[in-house]
Design an enzyme around this catalytic site. Structure first.
Site, mmCIF file in Angstrom:
data_model
loop_
_atom_site.group_PDB
_atom_site.id
_atom_site.type_symbol
_atom_site.label_atom_id
_atom_site.label_comp_id
_atom_site.label_asym_id
_atom_site.label_seq_id
_atom_site.Cartn_x
_atom_site.Cartn_y
_atom_site.Cartn_z
ATOM 1 N N GLY A 217 -3.890 40.076 39.737
ATOM 2 C CA GLY A 217 -5.321 39.962 39.485
ATOM 3 C C GLY A 217 -5.641 38.745 38.650
ATOM 4 N N PRO A 218 -6.927 38.397 38.579
ATOM 5 C CA PRO A 218 -7.323 37.188 37.848
ATOM 6 C C PRO A 218 -7.031 37.302 36.349
ATOM 7 C CG PRO A 218 -9.247 38.384 38.668
ATOM 8 C CD PRO A 218 -8.055 39.058 39.217
ATOM 9 N N GLY A 220 -7.279 37.588 32.361
ATOM 10 C CA GLY A 220 -8.187 38.266 31.458
ATOM 11 C C GLY A 220 -8.616 39.651 31.895
ATOM 12 N N THR A 221 -7.983 40.199 32.946
ATOM 13 C CA THR A 221 -8.415 41.502 33.436
ATOM 14 C C THR A 221 -7.622 42.639 32.815
ATOM 15 O OG1 THR A 221 -7.055 41.036 35.373
ATOM 16 C CG2 THR A 221 -9.417 40.781 35.613
ATOM 17 N N GLY A 222 -6.727 42.322 31.897
ATOM 18 C CA GLY A 222 -6.060 43.383 31.147
ATOM 19 C C GLY A 222 -4.654 43.719 31.634
ATOM 20 N N THR A 224 -1.715 42.291 30.775
ATOM 21 C CA THR A 224 -0.815 42.379 29.618
ATOM 22 C C THR A 224 -1.091 43.657 28.831
ATOM 23 O OG1 THR A 224 -1.001 39.987 29.514
ATOM 24 C CG2 THR A 224 0.055 41.077 27.655
ATOM 25 N N GLU A 440 -32.020 19.485 36.251
ATOM 26 C CA GLU A 440 -31.855 20.927 36.011
ATOM 27 C C GLU A 440 -33.087 21.692 36.496
ATOM 28 O OE1 GLU A 440 -28.977 21.753 35.435
ATOM 29 O OE2 GLU A 440 -28.190 19.870 34.634
ATOM 30 N N HIS A 443 -32.633 22.485 40.103
ATOM 31 C CA HIS A 443 -31.796 23.672 40.324
ATOM 32 C C HIS A 443 -32.592 24.949 40.045
ATOM 33 C CE1 HIS A 443 -28.044 21.587 40.932
ATOM 34 N NE2 HIS A 443 -27.970 21.086 39.696
ATOM 35 N N ASP A 517 -22.014 19.587 41.377
ATOM 36 C CA ASP A 517 -22.782 20.209 42.459
ATOM 37 C C ASP A 517 -22.163 19.879 43.804
ATOM 38 O OD1 ASP A 517 -24.541 20.925 40.448
ATOM 39 O OD2 ASP A 517 -25.864 19.208 40.798
HETATM 40 P P1 ADP Z 1 -4.417 39.397 31.476
HETATM 41 O O1 ADP Z 1 -3.028 39.702 31.044
HETATM 42 O O2 ADP Z 1 -4.831 40.115 32.722
HETATM 43 O O3 ADP Z 1 -4.705 37.930 31.554
HETATM 44 P P2 ADP Z 1 -5.005 40.469 28.927
HETATM 45 O O4 ADP Z 1 -4.389 41.812 29.005
HETATM 46 O O5 ADP Z 1 -4.213 39.425 28.242
HETATM 47 O O6 ADP Z 1 -5.393 39.961 30.369
HETATM 48 O O7 ADP Z 1 -6.433 40.612 28.290
HETATM 49 C C1 ADP Z 1 -6.836 39.847 27.187
HETATM 50 C C2 ADP Z 1 -7.717 40.670 26.281
HETATM 51 O O8 ADP Z 1 -8.912 41.040 26.938
HETATM 52 C C3 ADP Z 1 -7.079 41.966 25.869
HETATM 53 O O9 ADP Z 1 -6.288 41.781 24.741
HETATM 54 C C4 ADP Z 1 -8.278 42.843 25.588
HETATM 55 O O10 ADP Z 1 -8.802 42.589 24.310
HETATM 56 C C5 ADP Z 1 -9.290 42.368 26.580
HETATM 57 N N1 ADP Z 1 -9.292 43.201 27.788
HETATM 58 C C6 ADP Z 1 -8.996 42.800 29.038
HETATM 59 N N2 ADP Z 1 -9.109 43.803 29.913
HETATM 60 C C7 ADP Z 1 -9.469 44.895 29.201
HETATM 61 C C8 ADP Z 1 -9.734 46.260 29.539
HETATM 62 N N3 ADP Z 1 -9.647 46.699 30.796
HETATM 63 N N4 ADP Z 1 -10.082 47.087 28.534
HETATM 64 C C9 ADP Z 1 -10.188 46.657 27.265
HETATM 65 N N5 ADP Z 1 -9.935 45.394 26.894
HETATM 66 C C10 ADP Z 1 -9.599 44.509 27.837
HETATM 67 ZN ZN ZN Z 2 -26.535 19.817 38.966
HETATM 68 MG MG MG Z 3 -2.117 38.066 29.967
#
Ligand code: ADP
Ligand code: ZN
Ligand code: MG
Length: 611
Positions: A217-218, A220-222, A224, A440, A443, A517
């Protein structure tokens, strides 16, 4: 080696550890030995050359001989030349001379250096070049070689067994309740946890326990966070590494690291190995035979060997995370390896609300805060973005001297997360400000007057990062697929910045400000033509990127899609010049305006919708 392993296993069962047991591979030992040795010799050689007396050109030397200043000379034979170590005025010099004639004295008789020196009455000694070198090296360099060798040997040894590059957490505090949304992934991992702790027993049905899970997954989606929560729930240690950690500057070093990782894991069971950026190590093996491909193929092979439980891997669960799952080598996801794949997508609206709740816990929130409104207004945000948003809001509140977070803080934080850092320091000339304002405004106006595009959230002419200004649109809901009508309208909005510049300032005054753009439009139009089957001329076929880049008719179609969008944008801004000017003036006046302001201006002044 095998015996030692069994012995070690037995000792572990008794809770004891075998001391001074090193599991270095014999080849690794020899490689280390020779590498240290070679480096030590090279260093010593370098020292030896530095310690050499200064060299003197042959002609200068002969002048000194003629002048009778040379006190003594030691001549040694080298392979292609002779070396003369001469003492002149009490100082040592080094002269390189040809072994044959250098001097034509009386009667055409060619003399070599020995004869020349002898004639001049210099005291000469002749030594064997190789032997004297070895002797000198022996006295000067032998101690250095020894010391360096020992140092290097242990240095490589250290690199071998070091665990400093792994992040090791013995007592993980994170639990599943800290992960919000991501229900499918959590369900899957909960089952893995139950298998690990024996809560669920597969043995009765002889089902195979999953060895590893691939989280895809992308960013920052949790991912880790989920892996940590699994360790926290199962009560195991957590060993985190990143795929890029395996890149090593030593040949064979990355394979050694894979071995070191699994060795460490085996002696710290039960544990979870978390491999982030897994694509850096698990990408498709290359068929090339160059050094780099060999090294990375070797790394992956080593990983597969370790995963296959060639060694006893009970109590070790591997969690890998990547956002490039389709680039992985198929061998990685075979049964017995990372045999469970879990998609961890961007959170839905409910998921976002749950994540916000988790991160607002323990923080004082004002009465006017509605997390569900924030969740509705943040489609496309990842969990990490939302965590960041709450943190920024807390900072805004603290700056304001408040202990509680208000709705305005969350709103300001959201803008900051979306737009990135302001660059207030960038001073724009009045001309640049005006060009940006109308760009702007173009847009923003187009976003108001096209039916299917996303509504404007904010428009600004405050520089952010590389952008001089920007219009942020937010979708009204989470979107899974996109209609042709929306794709077309989005392109009109993208082209409307340039269209407004041309309309207001003239065709010659358009700027380079449309770069992003144009990039967006090109990418969109390319996907429309080559992947989504929206071009009549090309038809519903998939065209590979490499082919699309070279195919004239494909390029023609892409250009056509963008050109039509530009024409629509141009007539849109032309037909609604008053509305355009009002929005631009508001931007010049206030620098940042909200979507509501834009819509209010358009409602009063716009005369024509987009064609
Ligand atoms: P990934 O590993 O997918 O890039 P991370 O697990 O490192 O993402 O997420 C970074 C931070 O974002 C986490 O430490 C947490 O604070 C927050 N976060 C991301 N997803 C969630 C979730 N589903 N629930 C709560 N916090 C989340
Ligand atoms: Zn523009
Ligand atoms: Mg991560």
């Amino acid at each position: 080696m095998k015996f030692l392993k069994i012995a070690k296993e037995a000792l572990r069962k008794q809770g004891r550890r075998l001391l001074s047991y090193s599991r270095s591979h014999p080849n690794a030992f020899m490689a280390r030995f020779f590498m240290s040795f070679a480096l030590a010799i090279m260093t010593a050689w370098g020292t030896y050359t530095i310690l050499q007396p200064p060299s003197m050109p042959l002609t200068t030397f002969l002048e000194q001989v003629d002048a009778g200043k040379v006190e003594s000379a030691t001549i040694s034979n080298e392979i292609l030349n002779w070396d003369v170590d001469a003492v002149i005025g009490g100082k040592g010099y080094y002269v390189m001379v040809p072994p044959d004639g250098i001097d034509q004295a009386e009667g055409n008789q060619s003399r070599n250096i020995t004869q020349v020196l002898k004639a001049a009455g210099v005291k000469i000694e002749f030594v064997d070049g190789l032997r004297s070198k070895i002797e000198k090296m022996g006295t000067i360099a032998a101690p250095i070689v020894m010391v360096i060798f020992v140092m290097l040997f242990f240095f490589f040894q250290m690199k071998d067994s070091s665990t400093a590059w792994m992040k090791i957490v013995k007592d993980v505090k994170v639990k599943f309740k800290d992960v919000a949304g991501a229900d499918e992934a959590k369900g899957e991992l909960r089952e893995v946890m139950q298998l690990m702790t024996g809560e669920l027993d597969f043995s009765a049905t002889k089902a195979r326990m999953p060895r590893g899970v691939l989280l895809s997954g992308p960013p920052g989606t949790g991912k880790t966070l989920l892996a940590k929560a699994l360790a926290g729930e199962a009560g195991t240690s957590f060993i985190a590494v990143s795929g890029s950690d395996f890149r090593s500057m030593w040949y064979g070093g990355s394979q050694r690291r894979v071995r070191a990782l699994f060795d460490y894991a085996r002696s710290n069971r039960p544990c979870i190995i978390f491999i982030d950026e897994f694509d850096a190590i698990g990408a498709k093996r290359s068929e090339h035979n160059d050094v780099i491909s060999k090294e990375s193929n070797g790394t992956l092979n080593q990983l597969l060997v370790e995963m296959d439980g060639f060694h006893n891997n009970d109590g070790i669960t591997i969690i890998a995370a990547t956002n490039l799952a389709d680039q992985l080598d198929p061998a990685v996801t075979r049964p017995g390896r990372l045999d469970r794949r879990v998609e961890v997508g961007l959170p839905t609206q409910n998921g976002r609300e749950a994540i916000l709740v988790v991160h607002c816990e323990g923080r004082a929130m004002a009465q006017d805060v509605s997390l569900s409104t924030v969740a509705r207004g943040t489609p496309g945000f990842s969990g990490a973005d939302l965590a960041n948003l709450v943190n920024e809001a807390a900072i805004f509140a603290a700056r304001d001297g408040r202990a509680e977070i208000r709705s305005v803080d969350l709103e300001a934080a959201k803008n900051k997360v979306i737009m990135g850092l302001e660059r207030k320091s960038l001073q724009l000339t009045e001309e640049d400000r005006r060009l940006t304002a109308w760009h702007e405004a173009g847009h923003a106006l187009a976003a108001c007057l096209t039916e299917h595009s996303d509504p404007v959230h904010t428009a600004t002419i405050v520089p952010h990062g590389r952008a001089l200004g920007m219009v942020v649109s937010l979708p009204e809901r989470d979107r899974v697929s996109i209609t042709l009508a929306k794709l077309r309208d989005d392109l009109v909005v993208a082209m409307a910045g340039r269209a407004a510049e041309a309309e207001v300032f003239g065709d010659d005054m358009i700027t380079s400000g449309a770069e992003s753009d144009i990039q967006f439009a090109t990418e969109r139009a390319t996907a429309m033509v080559t992947r989504w089957g929206f071009s009549d001329a090309i038809g519903m076929i998939r065209i590979s990127d490499s082919h699309a880049a070279n195919d004239q008719s494909v390029k023609e179609e892409i250009r056509d899609v963008v050109r039509k969008a530009y024409e629509r944008a141009r007539s849109l801004v032309g037909d609604n010049r008053t509305a355009l000017d009002r929005i631009a003036e508001a931007l010049l006046d206030q620098e940042t305006i909200s979507g509501e302001q834009v819509r209010a201006i358009a409602a009063v002044n716009a005369v024509a919708k987009a064609a």
